[in-house]
Write a protein that holds these residues in place. Structure first.
Motif, PDB file in Angstrom:
ATOM      1  N   ASP A 335       0.928  -1.354  -0.077  1.00  0.00           N
ATOM      2  CA  ASP A 335      -0.168  -0.122   0.060  1.00  0.00           C
ATOM      3  C   ASP A 335       0.768   1.301   0.028  1.00  0.00           C
ATOM      4  O   ASP A 335       0.525   2.202  -0.772  1.00  0.00           O
ATOM      5  CB  ASP A 335      -1.058  -0.099   1.301  1.00  0.00           C
ATOM      6  N   MET A 336       1.980   1.157   0.838  1.00  0.00           N
ATOM      7  CA  MET A 336       2.804   2.465   0.966  1.00  0.00           C
ATOM      8  C   MET A 336       3.599   2.560  -0.455  1.00  0.00           C
ATOM      9  O   MET A 336       3.588   3.943  -0.825  1.00  0.00           O
ATOM     10  CB  MET A 336       3.860   2.250   1.924  1.00  0.00           C
ATOM     11  N   ILE A 337       4.007   1.672  -1.163  1.00  0.00           N
ATOM     12  CA  ILE A 337       4.563   1.799  -2.444  1.00  0.00           C
ATOM     13  C   ILE A 337       3.717   2.408  -3.392  1.00  0.00           C
ATOM     14  O   ILE A 337       3.744   3.060  -4.139  1.00  0.00           O
ATOM     15  CB  ILE A 337       5.316   0.441  -2.744  1.00  0.00           C
ATOM     16  N   SER A 338       2.409   1.532  -3.476  1.00  0.00           N
ATOM     17  CA  SER A 338       1.402   2.030  -4.482  1.00  0.00           C
ATOM     18  C   SER A 338       0.926   3.337  -4.438  1.00  0.00           C
ATOM     19  O   SER A 338       0.793   4.351  -5.295  1.00  0.00           O
ATOM     20  CB  SER A 338       0.462   1.116  -4.314  1.00  0.00           C
ATOM     21  N   GLU A 339       0.876   3.820  -3.351  1.00  0.00           N
ATOM     22  CA  GLU A 339       0.362   5.375  -2.946  1.00  0.00           C
ATOM     23  C   GLU A 339       1.312   6.260  -3.588  1.00  0.00           C
ATOM     24  O   GLU A 339       0.916   7.293  -4.039  1.00  0.00           O
ATOM     25  CB  GLU A 339       0.196   5.685  -1.291  1.00  0.00           C
ATOM     26  N   LYS A 340       2.709   6.171  -3.333  1.00  0.00           N
ATOM     27  CA  LYS A 340       3.540   6.938  -3.857  1.00  0.00           C
ATOM     28  C   LYS A 340       3.615   7.094  -5.410  1.00  0.00           C
ATOM     29  O   LYS A 340       3.825   7.936  -6.244  1.00  0.00           O
ATOM     30  CB  LYS A 340       5.009   6.713  -3.152  1.00  0.00           C
ATOM     31  N   LEU A 342       1.054   6.174  -7.443  1.00  0.00           N
ATOM     32  CA  LEU A 342      -0.229   6.972  -7.771  1.00  0.00           C
ATOM     33  C   LEU A 342       0.203   8.334  -7.909  1.00  0.00           C
ATOM     34  O   LEU A 342      -0.135   9.100  -8.567  1.00  0.00           O
ATOM     35  CB  LEU A 342      -1.185   6.321  -7.051  1.00  0.00           C
ATOM     36  N   ILE A 343       0.890   8.735  -6.735  1.00  0.00           N
ATOM     37  CA  ILE A 343       0.940  10.554  -6.593  1.00  0.00           C
ATOM     38  C   ILE A 343       1.775  10.582  -7.747  1.00  0.00           C
ATOM     39  O   ILE A 343       1.672  11.924  -8.205  1.00  0.00           O
ATOM     40  CB  ILE A 343       1.467  10.804  -5.196  1.00  0.00           C
ATOM     41  N   SER A 344       2.785  10.082  -7.893  1.00  0.00           N
ATOM     42  CA  SER A 344       4.010  10.273  -8.967  1.00  0.00           C
ATOM     43  C   SER A 344       3.256  10.356 -10.335  1.00  0.00           C
ATOM     44  O   SER A 344       3.541  11.248 -11.077  1.00  0.00           O
ATOM     45  CB  SER A 344       5.058   9.329  -9.025  1.00  0.00           C
ATOM     46  N   VAL A 351      -3.147  20.195 -14.983  1.00  0.00           N
ATOM     47  CA  VAL A 351      -3.881  20.967 -14.264  1.00  0.00           C
ATOM     48  C   VAL A 351      -3.315  20.476 -12.768  1.00  0.00           C
ATOM     49  O   VAL A 351      -4.201  19.227 -12.359  1.00  0.00           O
ATOM     50  CB  VAL A 351      -5.381  21.267 -14.469  1.00  0.00           C
ATOM     51  N   LEU A 352      -2.969  21.216 -11.881  1.00  0.00           N
ATOM     52  CA  LEU A 352      -2.780  20.896 -10.581  1.00  0.00           C
ATOM     53  C   LEU A 352      -3.114  21.989  -9.594  1.00  0.00           C
ATOM     54  O   LEU A 352      -2.885  23.021  -9.902  1.00  0.00           O
ATOM     55  CB  LEU A 352      -1.270  20.434 -10.364  1.00  0.00           C
ATOM     56  N   ASP A 353      -3.674  21.273  -8.408  1.00  0.00           N
ATOM     57  CA  ASP A 353      -3.972  22.567  -7.296  1.00  0.00           C
ATOM     58  C   ASP A 353      -2.829  22.540  -6.161  1.00  0.00           C
ATOM     59  O   ASP A 353      -1.936  21.832  -6.321  1.00  0.00           O
ATOM     60  CB  ASP A 353      -5.225  22.217  -6.855  1.00  0.00           C
ATOM     61  N   ALA A 354      -3.040  23.253  -5.479  1.00  0.00           N
ATOM     62  CA  ALA A 354      -1.852  23.652  -4.413  1.00  0.00           C
ATOM     63  C   ALA A 354      -1.840  22.364  -3.385  1.00  0.00           C
ATOM     64  O   ALA A 354      -0.909  21.854  -2.940  1.00  0.00           O
ATOM     65  CB  ALA A 354      -2.130  24.840  -3.595  1.00  0.00           C
ATOM     66  N   SER A 355      -2.973  21.734  -3.164  1.00  0.00           N
ATOM     67  CA  SER A 355      -3.050  20.444  -2.240  1.00  0.00           C
ATOM     68  C   SER A 355      -2.230  19.410  -2.746  1.00  0.00           C
ATOM     69  O   SER A 355      -1.646  18.863  -2.191  1.00  0.00           O
ATOM     70  CB  SER A 355      -4.292  20.311  -1.857  1.00  0.00           C
ATOM     71  N   HIS A 356      -2.557  19.155  -4.018  1.00  0.00           N
ATOM     72  CA  HIS A 356      -1.839  18.134  -4.573  1.00  0.00           C
ATOM     73  C   HIS A 356      -0.137  18.491  -4.606  1.00  0.00           C
ATOM     74  O   HIS A 356       0.517  17.198  -4.535  1.00  0.00           O
ATOM     75  CB  HIS A 356      -2.356  17.861  -6.199  1.00  0.00           C
ATOM     76  N   GLU A 357       0.057  19.517  -5.097  1.00  0.00           N
ATOM     77  CA  GLU A 357       1.423  19.694  -5.059  1.00  0.00           C
ATOM     78  C   GLU A 357       2.357  19.496  -3.854  1.00  0.00           C
ATOM     79  O   GLU A 357       3.133  19.270  -3.529  1.00  0.00           O
ATOM     80  CB  GLU A 357       1.436  21.151  -5.562  1.00  0.00           C
ATOM     81  N   GLU A 358       1.354  20.029  -2.617  1.00  0.00           N
ATOM     82  CA  GLU A 358       1.819  19.596  -1.386  1.00  0.00           C
ATOM     83  C   GLU A 358       1.998  18.085  -0.962  1.00  0.00           C
ATOM     84  O   GLU A 358       3.110  17.744  -0.308  1.00  0.00           O
ATOM     85  CB  GLU A 358       0.814  20.389  -0.286  1.00  0.00           C
ATOM     86  N   ARG A 359       1.157  17.241  -1.475  1.00  0.00           N
ATOM     87  CA  ARG A 359       1.053  16.044  -1.108  1.00  0.00           C
ATOM     88  C   ARG A 359       2.412  15.289  -2.101  1.00  0.00           C
ATOM     89  O   ARG A 359       3.005  14.274  -1.403  1.00  0.00           O
ATOM     90  CB  ARG A 359      -0.167  15.190  -1.696  1.00  0.00           C
ATOM     91  N   VAL A 360       2.472  15.771  -3.309  1.00  0.00           N
ATOM     92  CA  VAL A 360       3.612  15.274  -4.017  1.00  0.00           C
ATOM     93  C   VAL A 360       5.065  15.587  -3.296  1.00  0.00           C
ATOM     94  O   VAL A 360       5.925  15.048  -3.198  1.00  0.00           O
ATOM     95  CB  VAL A 360       3.658  15.807  -5.376  1.00  0.00           C
ATOM     96  N   HIS A 361       5.177  16.719  -2.752  1.00  0.00           N
ATOM     97  CA  HIS A 361       6.175  16.995  -1.990  1.00  0.00           C
ATOM     98  C   HIS A 361       6.449  16.261  -0.730  1.00  0.00           C
ATOM     99  O   HIS A 361       7.697  15.996  -0.305  1.00  0.00           O
ATOM    100  CB  HIS A 361       6.102  18.823  -1.425  1.00  0.00           C
ATOM    101  N   GLN A 362       5.382  16.101   0.027  1.00  0.00           N
ATOM    102  CA  GLN A 362       5.406  15.178   1.452  1.00  0.00           C
ATOM    103  C   GLN A 362       5.880  13.766   0.804  1.00  0.00           C
ATOM    104  O   GLN A 362       6.806  13.430   1.471  1.00  0.00           O
ATOM    105  CB  GLN A 362       4.205  15.408   1.981  1.00  0.00           C
ATOM    106  N   TYR A 363       5.351  13.239  -0.286  1.00  0.00           N
ATOM    107  CA  TYR A 363       5.877  11.982  -0.774  1.00  0.00           C
ATOM    108  C   TYR A 363       7.144  11.995  -0.802  1.00  0.00           C
ATOM    109  O   TYR A 363       7.871  10.983  -0.935  1.00  0.00           O
ATOM    110  CB  TYR A 363       4.923  11.403  -1.678  1.00  0.00           C
ATOM    111  N   SER A 364       7.604  12.781  -1.689  1.00  0.00           N
ATOM    112  CA  SER A 364       9.056  12.707  -1.891  1.00  0.00           C
ATOM    113  C   SER A 364      10.088  12.674  -0.892  1.00  0.00           C
ATOM    114  O   SER A 364      11.226  12.428  -0.989  1.00  0.00           O
ATOM    115  CB  SER A 364       9.361  14.169  -2.958  1.00  0.00           C
ATOM    116  N   GLN A 365       9.698  13.276   0.089  1.00  0.00           N
ATOM    117  CA  GLN A 365      10.372  13.050   1.442  1.00  0.00           C
ATOM    118  C   GLN A 365      10.679  11.578   2.217  1.00  0.00           C
ATOM    119  O   GLN A 365      11.288  11.571   3.179  1.00  0.00           O
ATOM    120  CB  GLN A 365       9.932  14.075   2.680  1.00  0.00           C
ATOM    121  N   VAL A 366       9.479  10.871   1.500  1.00  0.00           N
ATOM    122  CA  VAL A 366       9.362   9.455   2.219  1.00  0.00           C
ATOM    123  C   VAL A 366      10.347   8.602   1.352  1.00  0.00           C
ATOM    124  O   VAL A 366      10.160   8.308   0.234  1.00  0.00           O
ATOM    125  CB  VAL A 366       7.992   8.896   2.297  1.00  0.00           C
ATOM    126  N   SER A 367      11.555   8.487   1.705  1.00  0.00           N
ATOM    127  CA  SER A 367      12.552   7.455   0.989  1.00  0.00           C
ATOM    128  C   SER A 367      12.321   6.012   1.347  1.00  0.00           C
ATOM    129  O   SER A 367      12.826   5.301   2.069  1.00  0.00           O
ATOM    130  CB  SER A 367      13.969   7.581   1.644  1.00  0.00           C
TER     131      SER A 367
END
Length: 460
Positions: A335-340, A342-344, A351-367
């Protein structure tokens, strides 16, 4: 001879005069109808029927009935009546004509019967009713009486509201809201007089309530989260199990509670319980809470990795021989791998909103990928294929496919994995043939074969 002739002539003259008299009474519009004899022959003693019309001013008029009645000399009948000459008796008889009889029996008689039922008292009552209808004051009085009657009828069936409230107060009934119920439960849980059994019952009720998002958030604001964490640290395994169950239900799909749980140190408490010796049923509930806390929440996933979460799970995976905990752990990683992933993929949209960009940024910090490779999960997950449970094998194959980009080199060097895939492919292909025999062309086993083929293709 002359005497006989004169006698015959006299008889003829009398017969002629008699016929003339009949003709004068019957009139020029008379008609003669021959009625059949009982033996079916006409004439010869049969009754003759005629319909006549006479002048009612010169003669005595007889009112005919439905039955035949004899006419006396000098009597007349109304137009449309049926008159016949009975050749056997020589007398004239009369009755109502066919049209008159039909009218009499179907309409006139009904009118006569209705009119005959109206008595003088009924007529007086009807006249009185007409006068009352014309009197507006009386009509208004009657209307008020009718309304009062309806009100009294309704009042006799239902009880007044004040009376119902008084009865409810006597019964001491209390209708509580969810907030009031949770506050009462927390007070009871905190009471020093509460037994362990009572606290277990309270936790069960709270688990039911926190499935609602607002209730879970309210429970945290009431300090309920701290009580649950204390239950996780209890020495009673039943309290640990129930507390983990409540926590997992409260944080599921509830970001507000997820944040509060992480900030309250819930994740560290859960990992500590997993790292210590605990019964299987406790670890199952704790894993449920961990998975709910990590799902779709990169902030929590980052804390999970930084606090050695993968290392704790790997030790738990190795110690589990039955496969129940292994399956839950592998599903959590998938589930953790698939979530990241899907976000990528969603980040490729224009067309992206601010909340989506924030989620992409947060997932990028999960190594996550690097941690999985470093902690040896590329060789741990394939061990789940050794299970005899089809569901366990399916989850392992999905996780192996999700980990393929970082683990592909190790897959190719793992001879045990290659052998397991070949054996499973042959086994499930036979099962697919059985599915096709019963008409299931795209059944469950066919799906597993597709997963095996996809993984073998990547490993080539």
């Amino acid at each position: 001879m002359q005497l006989m002739t004169s006698c015959a002539a006299g008889a003829a003259l009398l017969l002629l005069l008699h016929c003339c008299q009949i003709a004068s009474i019957v009139g020029h519009e008379s008609a003669l109808t021959v009625v059949k004899n009982p033996d079916g022959r006409e004439g010869g003693g049969a009754d003759e029927e005629t319909e006549v019309a006479v002048d009612e001013e010169d003669l005595e008029v007889v009112q005919p009935t439905e039955d035949w009645q004899t006419l006396k000399p000098g009597q007349a009948v109304p137009a449309g009546s049926h008159v016949r000459l009975n050749l056997q008796t020589g007398q004239r008889e009369v009755r109502i004509g066919k049209e008159q009889l039909k009218y009499w029996t179907q309409e006139h008689r009904e009118t006569e019967e209705i009119q005959s039922t109206i008595s003088p008292d009924d007529l007086k009552w009807a006249m009185k009713k007409m006068k009352e209808e014309l009197n507006p004051v009386r009509k208004e009085t009657d209307r008020q009486l009718t309304v009062q009657h309806i009100h009294d009828s309704v009042a006799s069936k239902y009880r007044p509201l004040d009376e119902l409230k008084r009865d409810l107060a006597q019964l001491d009934l209390l209708v509580e809201t969810d907030v009031q119920i949770m506050k009462r439960l927390l007070d009871q849980f905190n009471s020093s007089n509460s037994t362990t059994e009572q606290r277990l019952s309270i936790l069960l009720e709270l688990e039911y309530l926190v499935h609602q998002v607002d209730n879970a958030q309210t429970l945290c604001s009431m300090g309920g989260l701290q009580l649950i964490l204390e239950g996780l640290n209890s020495t009673d395994i039943r309290l640990q199990e129930s507390s983990a169950f409540v926590l997992g239900s409260a944080v599921s799909s509830n970001p507000v509670v997820q944040v509060k749980a992480v900030e309250s140190g819930a994740l560290q408490t859960l990992l500590t319980v997993l790292a210590t010796a605990q019964p299987l049923r406790v670890k199952k509930k704790v894993l449920f809470a961990v998975a709910a806390l990590l799902r779709n929440f990169p902030y929590s996933q980052r804390h999970f990795l930084s606090h050695g979460g993968l290392q704790v799970l790997s030790e738990l995976f190795k110690a589990d021989g039955g496969g129940v905990l292994r399956t839950r752990i592998v599903t959590m990683l998938y589930d953790m791998i698939s979530e990241k992933e899907l976000i990528s993929q969603a980040g490729l949209d224009l067309v992206l909103d601010a909340s989506h960009e924030e989620r992409v940024h947060q997932y990028s910090q999960v190594s996550l990928q690097g941690e999985l490779l470093e902690k040896g999960w590329c060789s741990l997950v394939p061990q789940l294929l050794e299970s005899t449970e089809h569901d366990y094998r399916e989850k392992a194959l999905r996780a192996l496919l999700a980990m393929a980009p970082m683990c592909l080199d190790q897959y190719r060097l793992d001879s045990s994995l290659l052998g397991s895939l070949l054996s499973l492919r042959d086994q499930y292909q036979e099962m697919v043939q059985s599915e096709m025999i019963v008409g299931e062309e795209n059944g469950y086993f066919a799906e597993i074969v597709e997963l095996i083929h996809a993984l073998q293709f990547k490993m080539k």
